[in-house]
Design a protein around this motif. Structure first.
Motif, short mmCIF file in Angstrom:
data_model
loop_
_atom_site.label_atom_id
_atom_site.label_comp_id
_atom_site.label_asym_id
_atom_site.label_seq_id
_atom_site.Cartn_x
_atom_site.Cartn_y
_atom_site.Cartn_z
N CYS A 11 59.29 31.30 28.34
CA CYS A 11 59.58 30.12 27.52
C CYS A 11 58.47 29.07 27.56
O CYS A 11 58.49 28.09 26.80
CB CYS A 11 60.91 29.49 27.95
SG CYS A 11 60.87 28.80 29.62
N GLY A 12 57.49 29.24 28.50
CA GLY A 12 56.36 28.31 28.58
C GLY A 12 56.61 27.08 29.41
O GLY A 12 55.75 26.19 29.49
N ALA A 13 57.78 26.95 30.01
CA ALA A 13 58.09 25.77 30.83
C ALA A 13 57.28 25.79 32.11
O ALA A 13 57.01 26.85 32.68
CB ALA A 13 59.58 25.73 31.13
N HIS A 22 58.39 37.91 46.61
CA HIS A 22 57.56 38.09 45.42
C HIS A 22 58.34 37.98 44.12
O HIS A 22 57.97 38.55 43.11
CB HIS A 22 56.83 39.45 45.47
CG HIS A 22 55.95 39.60 46.66
ND1 HIS A 22 54.73 38.97 46.81
CD2 HIS A 22 56.13 40.33 47.81
CE1 HIS A 22 54.19 39.28 47.97
NE2 HIS A 22 55.02 40.11 48.61
N HIS A 23 59.47 37.30 44.10
CA HIS A 23 60.25 37.09 42.89
C HIS A 23 60.47 35.61 42.67
O HIS A 23 60.62 34.85 43.62
CB HIS A 23 61.61 37.79 42.96
CG HIS A 23 61.52 39.26 42.74
ND1 HIS A 23 61.11 40.13 43.75
CD2 HIS A 23 61.77 40.02 41.65
CE1 HIS A 23 61.11 41.35 43.29
NE2 HIS A 23 61.51 41.32 42.01
N ALA A 24 60.50 35.20 41.41
CA ALA A 24 60.82 33.83 41.03
C ALA A 24 61.72 33.85 39.82
O ALA A 24 61.72 34.82 39.06
CB ALA A 24 59.54 33.04 40.75
N ARG A 25 62.46 32.76 39.62
CA ARG A 25 63.40 32.68 38.49
C ARG A 25 63.18 31.36 37.76
O ARG A 25 63.11 30.30 38.38
CB ARG A 25 64.84 32.77 38.98
CG ARG A 25 65.89 32.59 37.89
CD ARG A 25 67.28 32.66 38.52
NE ARG A 25 68.30 32.36 37.54
CZ ARG A 25 68.81 33.25 36.69
NH1 ARG A 25 68.39 34.50 36.72
NH2 ARG A 25 69.74 32.90 35.83
N ASN A 31 64.84 33.64 33.10
CA ASN A 31 64.05 34.86 33.22
C ASN A 31 63.53 35.01 34.65
O ASN A 31 63.17 34.03 35.30
CB ASN A 31 62.89 34.82 32.24
CG ASN A 31 62.41 36.21 31.87
OD1 ASN A 31 62.98 37.18 32.34
ND2 ASN A 31 61.39 36.29 31.04
N GLU A 32 63.47 36.22 35.15
CA GLU A 32 62.98 36.50 36.50
C GLU A 32 61.60 37.11 36.43
O GLU A 32 61.28 37.87 35.49
CB GLU A 32 63.94 37.43 37.23
CG GLU A 32 65.29 36.79 37.51
CD GLU A 32 66.20 37.70 38.32
OE1 GLU A 32 67.29 37.25 38.69
OE2 GLU A 32 65.79 38.86 38.58
N PHE A 33 60.77 36.82 37.42
CA PHE A 33 59.38 37.28 37.41
C PHE A 33 59.05 37.95 38.73
O PHE A 33 59.62 37.64 39.77
CB PHE A 33 58.42 36.10 37.19
CG PHE A 33 58.80 35.25 36.01
CD1 PHE A 33 59.52 34.08 36.20
CD2 PHE A 33 58.42 35.61 34.74
CE1 PHE A 33 59.87 33.31 35.11
CE2 PHE A 33 58.76 34.84 33.67
CZ PHE A 33 59.49 33.68 33.84
N HIS A 34 58.07 38.82 38.66
CA HIS A 34 57.52 39.45 39.86
C HIS A 34 56.14 38.82 40.13
O HIS A 34 55.30 38.74 39.23
CB HIS A 34 57.36 40.95 39.65
CG HIS A 34 56.70 41.64 40.81
ND1 HIS A 34 57.35 41.81 42.02
CD2 HIS A 34 55.47 42.17 40.94
CE1 HIS A 34 56.54 42.43 42.84
NE2 HIS A 34 55.38 42.67 42.21
#
Length: 267
Positions: A11-13, A22-25, A31-34
């Motif tokens: 979303c660009g926020a 190693h994960h973020a939300r 959305n979740e990220f690695h």
């Protein structure tokens, strides 16, 4: 605890968050990220605690994307299954149509035992053959010697019907019958056989070898030219004043055709 500043690739926020395993939300779009340790983010945002570059953020597939992908696979499988089912029903339908949906042929004749009896007659039959054939079809017969154009008996005459009372004229005189003539003077040679149905009283089916039946006449020497099955209809005779003459006899290919003519003929 390490805090990272980075932009959500979905979303660009701009986010400030810690990273666990190693994960973020993203707190905005969910959305979740690695987080990769091997490469740094191209945005160059600093680690707030030690000034290190933030690691590259690799987006994971959301549950909606996974659901969409799974649905696409299921849709393809469902489409293939539906196609196979439709093809199977089509094949079954064609098979049923080929084997069972055909209109059966119209069995006009022979439809009675007397019809079958008549179709099995032939010009080389003897009186004994006729009696045996009548018994085969469970018919009854009456036999006499009678005179035709003579003072003495010269015809061995048979009348065959479904009951003995019919042959003797005691019951249902107008019932269907077959009458057969043998020539006594010629060692009981077959002359002719006539099928009659009272519902079509003006017409008959005839197996002719020689002799005389109304206007149809032939000597034994003419049998090759005249012998065969005929359809006789008295209404075919020309009336007085007609230019054309219509003989009341029509030559037929076999007994079945002669019988059919009785039920289907139109002048």
């Amino acid at each position: 605890m390490k805090l990272y500043n980075f932009k959500c690739p979905n979303c660009g926020a701009t986010l400030t968050t810690d990273v666990k395993n190693h994960h973020a939300r993203c707190e905005y779009c969910g959305n979740e990220f690695h987080i990769s340790d091997e490469t740094e983010t191209s945005a160059g945002l600093d680690n707030q605690e030690d000034g290190k570059k933030t690691p590259t953020v690799l987006p994971e597939r959301t549950s909606e994307e996974v659901s969409t992908a799974g649905g696409s696979v299921r849709q393809k499988k469902s489409g293939s299954r539906d196609f196979l089912i439709v093809a199977l029903f089509l094949i079954i339908g064609l098979a049923v149509n080929f084997f069972f949906d055909k209109e059966p042929p119209r069995d006009i004749v022979p439809k009675t035992d007397l019809h079958r009896f008549f179709t099995e007659l032939h010009p080389d039959m003897t009186p004994q053959n006729v009696e045996a054939l009548a018994q085969k079809h469970k018919l009854h017969f009456f036999r006499i010697d009678k005179a035709i154009n003579s003072d003495t008996a010269n015809i061995n005459y048979y009348k065959i019907a479904k009951t003995m009372d019919i042959t003797l004229g005691k019951q249902d005189v107008n019932a269907e019958t077959v009458e057969i003539e043998f020539d006594i003077a010629k060692n009981n040679a077959f002359r002719l056989a006539v099928y009659s149905d009272p519902e079509h009283i003006v017409s008959h089916a005839l197996l002719f070898k020689y002799g005389t039946y109304y206007s149809l006449s032939a000597e034994e020497t003419q049998a090759k030219d005249k012998a065969g099955y005929y359809y006789y209809n008295n209404s075919l005779r020309s009336t007085s004043g007609e230019q054309k003459t219509y003989p009341p006899y029509l030559k037929c290919a076999d007994a079945v055709e002669a019988l059919k003519m009785i039920y289907t003929y139109k002048k």
